[in-house]
Write a protein that holds these residues in place. Structure first.
Motif, PDB file in Angstrom:
ATOM      1  N   ASP A 107       0.832  -1.214   0.000  1.00 45.46           N
ATOM      2  CA  ASP A 107       0.000   0.000   0.000  1.00 45.46           C
ATOM      3  C   ASP A 107       0.862   1.259   0.000  1.00 45.46           C
ATOM      4  O   ASP A 107       1.803   1.385   0.794  1.00 45.46           O
ATOM      5  CB  ASP A 107      -0.919   0.009   1.237  1.00 45.46           C
ATOM      6  CG  ASP A 107      -1.899  -1.162   1.215  1.00 45.46           C
ATOM      7  OD1 ASP A 107      -2.242  -1.626   0.112  1.00 45.46           O
ATOM      8  OD2 ASP A 107      -2.298  -1.630   2.311  1.00 45.46           O
ATOM      9  N   HIS A 108       0.518   2.175  -0.901  1.00 48.91           N
ATOM     10  CA  HIS A 108       1.166   3.503  -0.983  1.00 48.91           C
ATOM     11  C   HIS A 108       2.687   3.409  -1.109  1.00 48.91           C
ATOM     12  O   HIS A 108       3.422   4.252  -0.586  1.00 48.91           O
ATOM     13  CB  HIS A 108       0.802   4.361   0.248  1.00 48.91           C
ATOM     14  CG  HIS A 108      -0.665   4.489   0.473  1.00 48.91           C
ATOM     15  ND1 HIS A 108      -1.507   5.071  -0.452  1.00 48.91           N
ATOM     16  CD2 HIS A 108      -1.457   4.072   1.510  1.00 48.91           C
ATOM     17  CE1 HIS A 108      -2.747   5.026   0.018  1.00 48.91           C
ATOM     18  NE2 HIS A 108      -2.748   4.419   1.189  1.00 48.91           N
ATOM     19  N   LYS A 128       4.474   3.915  -3.710  1.00 51.78           N
ATOM     20  CA  LYS A 128       4.991   4.988  -4.566  1.00 51.78           C
ATOM     21  C   LYS A 128       5.466   6.187  -3.740  1.00 51.78           C
ATOM     22  O   LYS A 128       6.426   6.863  -4.106  1.00 51.78           O
ATOM     23  CB  LYS A 128       3.900   5.414  -5.548  1.00 51.78           C
ATOM     24  CG  LYS A 128       4.381   6.395  -6.623  1.00 51.78           C
ATOM     25  CD  LYS A 128       3.274   6.679  -7.611  1.00 51.78           C
ATOM     26  CE  LYS A 128       3.747   7.616  -8.712  1.00 51.78           C
ATOM     27  NZ  LYS A 128       4.150   8.927  -8.222  1.00 51.78           N
ATOM     28  N   ARG A 129       4.805   6.403  -2.610  1.00 55.59           N
ATOM     29  CA  ARG A 129       5.201   7.552  -1.770  1.00 55.59           C
ATOM     30  C   ARG A 129       6.629   7.397  -1.254  1.00 55.59           C
ATOM     31  O   ARG A 129       7.326   8.392  -1.060  1.00 55.59           O
ATOM     32  CB  ARG A 129       4.225   7.699  -0.600  1.00 55.59           C
ATOM     33  CG  ARG A 129       2.844   8.170  -1.039  1.00 55.59           C
ATOM     34  CD  ARG A 129       1.987   8.615   0.114  1.00 55.59           C
ATOM     35  NE  ARG A 129       1.818   7.577   1.118  1.00 55.59           N
ATOM     36  CZ  ARG A 129       0.846   7.559   2.017  1.00 55.59           C
ATOM     37  NH1 ARG A 129      -0.050   8.527   2.023  1.00 55.59           N
ATOM     38  NH2 ARG A 129       0.746   6.599   2.899  1.00 55.59           N
ATOM     39  N   ILE A 130       7.051   6.145  -1.015  1.00 52.97           N
ATOM     40  CA  ILE A 130       8.429   5.896  -0.526  1.00 52.97           C
ATOM     41  C   ILE A 130       9.421   6.292  -1.612  1.00 52.97           C
ATOM     42  O   ILE A 130      10.397   7.011  -1.357  1.00 52.97           O
ATOM     43  CB  ILE A 130       8.622   4.408  -0.141  1.00 52.97           C
ATOM     44  CG1 ILE A 130       7.617   3.986   0.944  1.00 52.97           C
ATOM     45  CG2 ILE A 130      10.053   4.145   0.301  1.00 52.97           C
ATOM     46  CD1 ILE A 130       7.769   4.707   2.258  1.00 52.97           C
ATOM     47  N   ASN A 131       9.174   5.823  -2.845  1.00 55.94           N
ATOM     48  CA  ASN A 131      10.064   6.170  -3.954  1.00 55.94           C
ATOM     49  C   ASN A 131      10.097   7.675  -4.182  1.00 55.94           C
ATOM     50  O   ASN A 131      11.160   8.262  -4.414  1.00 55.94           O
ATOM     51  CB  ASN A 131       9.618   5.475  -5.245  1.00 55.94           C
ATOM     52  CG  ASN A 131      10.120   4.041  -5.319  1.00 55.94           C
ATOM     53  OD1 ASN A 131      11.047   3.664  -4.628  1.00 55.94           O
ATOM     54  ND2 ASN A 131       9.492   3.241  -6.160  1.00 55.94           N
ATOM     55  N   ASP A 132       8.927   8.299  -4.117  1.00 53.20           N
ATOM     56  CA  ASP A 132       8.844   9.741  -4.382  1.00 53.20           C
ATOM     57  C   ASP A 132       9.527  10.566  -3.300  1.00 53.20           C
ATOM     58  O   ASP A 132      10.138  11.592  -3.587  1.00 53.20           O
ATOM     59  CB  ASP A 132       7.381  10.175  -4.512  1.00 53.20           C
ATOM     60  CG  ASP A 132       6.714   9.601  -5.759  1.00 53.20           C
ATOM     61  OD1 ASP A 132       7.455   9.108  -6.637  1.00 53.20           O
ATOM     62  OD2 ASP A 132       5.477   9.628  -5.842  1.00 53.20           O
ATOM     63  N   SER A 133       9.409  10.132  -2.047  1.00 52.80           N
ATOM     64  CA  SER A 133       9.933  10.947  -0.943  1.00 52.80           C
ATOM     65  C   SER A 133      11.373  10.594  -0.575  1.00 52.80           C
ATOM     66  O   SER A 133      12.197  11.480  -0.353  1.00 52.80           O
ATOM     67  CB  SER A 133       9.037  10.803   0.296  1.00 52.80           C
ATOM     68  OG  SER A 133       8.961   9.436   0.688  1.00 52.80           O
ATOM     69  N   GLY A 149      13.632   2.798  -1.731  1.00 48.31           N
ATOM     70  CA  GLY A 149      12.529   1.919  -2.133  1.00 48.31           C
ATOM     71  C   GLY A 149      13.003   0.494  -2.370  1.00 48.31           C
ATOM     72  O   GLY A 149      12.344  -0.468  -1.952  1.00 48.31           O
ATOM     73  N   ASN A 186      -0.826  19.219  -7.482  1.00 45.13           N
ATOM     74  CA  ASN A 186       0.538  19.703  -7.741  1.00 45.13           C
ATOM     75  C   ASN A 186       0.412  21.202  -7.967  1.00 45.13           C
ATOM     76  O   ASN A 186       0.265  21.671  -9.092  1.00 45.13           O
ATOM     77  CB  ASN A 186       1.118  18.993  -8.964  1.00 45.13           C
ATOM     78  CG  ASN A 186       2.587  19.323  -9.157  1.00 45.13           C
ATOM     79  OD1 ASN A 186       3.093  20.311  -8.641  1.00 45.13           O
ATOM     80  ND2 ASN A 186       3.280  18.474  -9.918  1.00 45.13           N
TER      81      ASN A 186
END
Length: 742
Positions: free
Chosen positions: A334-335, A337-342, A348, A602
């Motif tokens: 779950d979520h 993508k937020r790890i990769n983005d942040s 990640g 954004n």
């Protein structure tokens, strides 16, 4: 006789003999001399060839064998040359040779040749080693020669001249040194030039060997003692014997050279075979490496999709024949993508490794398969006795996931959504079971994540319907059939007339009938059709607005909804400009409605996009206000014209005091930001009076009119505008009712 002496059994003469003694005049048969030279050259060539074979032989036994063959060829060449040379010798006296002594000379030649080959078999030879060995070899050859000469028997006595005798030994040593140096140089070469060098060297060595022989023969004198009667030589068969020895020697040497050549080819073939085997071994290793790469995920070392499918197919065959159950568990972090983005992709990847070990640690046996399909998708294949085992496994994984993970200096807890399909209940093939597990996973994610769902038949039916609707929606857009715009009037409380219309898309489906937006908009958003759909609505609204202008409604504005995905596209401003220009509609008559969540997604890019749209002259409205997470700090920076209050805040008025206060606050805040306010969902006269009393600018809802197609619009607009003075809004409400669908 003058001065004579004897040394090691040999008679030496230093002066001419006294009267009464005759030195016999001896000659040599030129044909046999030439034959002796040919044999010497053949022996030399064979020696060079054998030295090369010894240098290239790969094991001790092979080197030993070719050393002896080379020694035999050299000994045979030298001895046969000497023997034929002696047969070429013709004296005016009867001459014969003792066989035992002749054979002893052959033995000496063999030992000397072995010494030569032994020297050449050393890996590296310097000049001094060659010189030392050549002295011994030269002495050995000279010994062979003079022992062979001592086998001669006749009436005359044999005497040697010391000077020529010594010179013959020096020639033997020089020839030996030349042979060793040439053989040492030539033993590692290859190619045609190397072969020509070898032929040339053989001629040189043959010359050296025969020179030694005839230098020795030059030292040789036959002296007839005084008083002896000269016995004339009888018929001899020297020519025949010489030819026989030459032919036999050449045949033996030729056989040895042929054997060396065959061995060389065989060794090359063995090398080629070894190279082929080595290449095959490398190919095998490469194939195994490729198989590892092809079937395993390099990041987590789990099986990848291809490896999983192979194992899955094997398991299905096994279970189909033997019976039993299998469960496919589809997992999605779950979520993630937020790890990769942040935190970045490296963080990640580290997180995926930890999560993979958690999932792997949850399985019960080596028979259960855990695979990573890519990204944050994992899949498990487990053996079952009953359905509940799959639930327990999924719960165990979800529990394991709740353990905090240290990553980039932070402690975080990840959750997972899981979908489960069962063999044989939910499918009989790999594709079917994976697809059904994926549908169940989609259900888990749609239910708020961090949960598990089993596949059920209604999921498949819904997925099939959605797939069908997606395909039919593509066709509807491509062929421009079935889709239509309905318009709902927006009433201006200040002027008492309808000043705007909201364009609302509808779909007249050939099978499922009239479909509202909430039935097909999510499908369009999920499958990349939403931007095309929004563009269709934009163009159609502009065409309809131009049509309304021809019908006398030049002041009407149309509000068009814009999805968040469309707002993120840079081409949006260009598409709006194109639609306005192609229909000749003034930009001020178009309003774009965007949800507050889309605006805040954004903010920097959104601001640029909105300013481009405002620069065209198009108005902007924030839709469904109050349902998202707007920031007032950002809201005041956005180039908006209108704020639309969501229907959820108006539906309980006047019963809900709290809603009334919220609506008052929103109206006051919007006016402070110089925004006009539209309230949608107005269904009762009380709601209308409340909004009019508290300064709302526009109202929209069933109280005024339901959404209607363009062909029905003008009568509705005329009726609303005419009743401003002649009818109360209460009667208007009764005429249009609240039963019409949005």
């Amino acid at each position: 006789m003058g001065h004579a002496m004897e040394w090691l059994g040999l008679h030496f003469i230093t002066e001419l003999p006294e009267s009464g003694q005759v030195i016999l005049n001896c000659i040599h048969d030129p044909f046999l001399v030439l034959l002796a030279y040919l044999v010497a050259c053949a022996g030399s060539f064979a020696t060079l060839d054998m030295a090369e074979r010894v240098a290239h032989a790969e094991n001790a036994a092979s080197r030993r064998l070719w050393r002896w063959v080379g020694a035999g060829c050299l000994a045979g060449g030298i001895w046969a040359m000497h023997f034929i040379g002696m047969l070429a010798f013709q004296a005016p006296v009867n001459v014969h040779y003792l066989l035992p002594i002749t054979l002893v000379s052959l033995l000496i030649a063999l030992l000397t040749s072995w010494l030569a080959m032994h020297t050449l078999s050393r890996p590296a030879l310097n000049f001094w080693q060659c010189l030392k060995a050549s002295i011994w070899i030269g002495l050995g050859i000279a010994t062979m020669h003079y022992v062979g000469m001592s086998a001669l028997r006749s009436q005359a006595v044999v005497y040697y001249q010391p000077t020529m005798f010594a010179l013959s030994i020096l020639v033997a040593i020089a020839a030996s040194l030349a042979a060793l140096l040439l053989a040492s140089y030539l033993r590692n070469g290859v190619g045609m030039f190397h072969q020509l060098l070898k032929y040339g060297a053989s001629l040189v060595l043959g010359t050296g060997i025969i020179s030694m022989h005839f230098t020795g023969m030059a030292a040789f004198n036959l002296v007839l003692p005084s008083g002896s009667l000269l016995t004339q030589p009888g018929e001899n068969n020297h020519l025949q014997l010489g030819l026989t020895v030459a032919v036999m020697t050449l045949l033996i040497i030729g056989s040895c050279i042929s054997a060396a050549l065959a061995d060389k080819k065989l060794q090359h073939k063995e090398h080629d075979l070894q190279r082929v085997n080595s290449l095959l071994s490398q190919l095998d290793q490469a194939r195994m490496s490729l198989q590892q790469v092809a079937h395993f995920d390099p990041l987590t070392n789990l099986t990848n999709r291809r490896g999983f499918n192979q194992l899955f197919a094997e398991k299905l065959i096994e279970k189909t024949h033997a019976g039993g159950m299998l469960a496919v568990l589809f997992l999605d972090i779950d979520h993630f993508k937020r790890i990769n983005d942040s935190l970045g992709h490296d963080a990640g990847d580290e997180l995926l490794k930890v999560l993979a070990s958690h999932i792997k640690g949850s399985v019960r046996s080596h028979e259960d398969v855990v695979a990573r399909f890519g990204g944050d998708e994992f899949c498990m294949l487990i053996n079952l006795n009953d359905r509940e085992e799959a639930r327990h496994m999924a719960q165990r994984i979800m529990q394991k996931m709740k353990e905090p993970i240290e990553l980039a200096g932070r402690r975080m807890v990840m959750t997972t959504s899981i979908g489960i399909s069962l063999f044989p209940d939910d499918g009989k093939t790999c594709d079917e079971l994976l697809k059904n597990a994926d549908l169940a996973l989609y259900q888990s994610k749609g239910s708020g994540r961090n949960g598990l769902n089993f596949f059920s038949a209604n999921l498949k039916a819904r997925a099939t319907l959605e797939l069908q609707l997606e395909e039919e929606l593509r066709n509807a857009l491509r062929e421009d059939t079935g889709l239509m715009l309905y318009y709902q009037p927006i009433y201006d409380l200040k002027t008492g007339e309808v000043s705007k219309l909201e364009a609302l898309i509808r779909w007249q489906h050939p099978v499922h009938g009239f479909l509202a937006p909430d039935r097909f908009i999510p499908i369009a958003e999920a499958n990349g059709l939403i931007t095309e759909l929004d563009n269709w609505v934009l163009r159609k609204a502009c065409i309809d607005l131009a049509e309304l202008s021809h019908q006398g409604c030049e002041a009407l504005k149309i509000a068009v909804n814009c999805s968040p995905l469309s707002l993120a596209r840079e081409e949006l401003a260009g598409q709006i400009e194109q639609a306005l220009r192609s229909t000749g509609v003034a930009p001020q008559r178009l309003e774009l409605e965007v949800t507050e969540n889309a605006l805040m997604g954004n903010i920097a890019d959104t601001l640029v996009q909105l300013r481009q749209i405002r620069a065209l002259g198009v108005s902007l409205s924030i839709d469904d206000f109050g349902t998202g997470y707007s920031s007032l700090a950002y809201l005041k920076r956005l180039p908006l014209n209108t704020l639309k209050i969501d229907r959820s805040f108006i539906q309980d008025i006047p019963k809900s005091t709290q809603d009334m206060e919220i609506v008052q606050a929103i109206i006051a805040m919007a006016h402070t930001l110089h925004l006009e306010v539209v309230t949608e969902g107005v269904e009762t006269f009380e709601q209308y009076q409340f909004l009019e009393c508290h300064g709302c600018d526009f109202v929209q809802g069933y109280l005024l009119s339901r959404p209607v197609p363009l062909v029905e619009l003008l009568p509705v607009l005329n009726e609303i505008n005419q009743r401003k003075h002649t009818y109360t809004l209460t009667s208007l409400s009764l005429v249009h009712g609240t039963s019409a669908l949005m």
